[in-house]
Design an enzyme around this catalytic site. Structure first.
Site, PDB file in Angstrom:
ATOM      1  N   SER A 160      -0.523  -0.980  -8.180  1.00 57.49           N
ATOM      2  CA  SER A 160      -1.378  -0.864  -6.995  1.00 57.49           C
ATOM      3  C   SER A 160      -2.845  -0.890  -7.385  1.00 57.49           C
ATOM      4  CB  SER A 160      -1.106   0.451  -6.265  1.00 57.49           C
ATOM      5  OG  SER A 160       0.159   0.470  -5.692  1.00 57.49           O
ATOM      6  N   ASP A 175      -2.913   5.613  -0.516  1.00 56.31           N
ATOM      7  CA  ASP A 175      -3.245   6.702   0.407  1.00 56.31           C
ATOM      8  C   ASP A 175      -2.440   7.927   0.026  1.00 56.31           C
ATOM      9  OD1 ASP A 175      -5.006   5.289   2.111  1.00 56.31           O
ATOM     10  OD2 ASP A 175      -3.320   4.424   3.191  1.00 56.31           O
ATOM     11  N   MET A 226       0.844  -1.175   0.000  1.00 56.97           N
ATOM     12  CA  MET A 226       0.000   0.000   0.000  1.00 56.97           C
ATOM     13  C   MET A 226       0.887   1.235   0.000  1.00 56.97           C
ATOM     14  SD  MET A 226      -2.710   1.367   2.854  1.00 56.97           S
ATOM     15  CE  MET A 226      -1.809   0.780   4.234  1.00 56.97           C
ATOM     16  N   PRO A 227       0.969   1.949  -1.095  1.00 59.07           N
ATOM     17  CA  PRO A 227       1.763   3.171  -1.087  1.00 59.07           C
ATOM     18  C   PRO A 227       1.026   4.305  -0.371  1.00 59.07           C
ATOM     19  CG  PRO A 227       0.866   2.791  -3.267  1.00 59.07           C
ATOM     20  CD  PRO A 227       0.492   1.613  -2.429  1.00 59.07           C
ATOM     21  N   THR A 228       1.808   5.070   0.351  1.00 54.87           N
ATOM     22  CA  THR A 228       1.313   6.297   0.960  1.00 54.87           C
ATOM     23  C   THR A 228       2.159   7.433   0.413  1.00 54.87           C
ATOM     24  OG1 THR A 228       0.661   5.142   2.978  1.00 54.87           O
ATOM     25  CG2 THR A 228       0.916   7.540   3.120  1.00 54.87           C
TER      26      THR A 228
END
Length: 64
Positions: free
Chosen positions: A34, A40, A1-3
């Site tokens: 993704s 996010d 999950m990239p933020t």
């Protein structure tokens, strides 16, 4: 999950921010595979008086 953390000068409209987060999300989908719901994005509005470059506050820079 990239933020993704985005710091920018305050004053952007809600429409501009919406377009930005949509573009960043799409870039993550296309580039690293993704799922959109896993991306996010945190937006931080910074006043020019709280940001400096080269020892000078942006609030004090001369507008050219």
């Amino acid at each position: 999950m990239p933020t993704i953390r985005v710091e920018l000068f305050e004053g952007r409209t809600a429409e501009q921010k919406k377009a930005l987060v949509q573009a960043l999300t799409q870039a993550c989908v296309e580039t690293i595979g993704s799922k959109p719901e896993a991306v996010d994005i945190l937006l931080f509005d910074i006043a020019p008086g709280n940001w400096a470059t080269g020892g000078e506050l942006w609030s004090e820079k001369k507008k050219g």
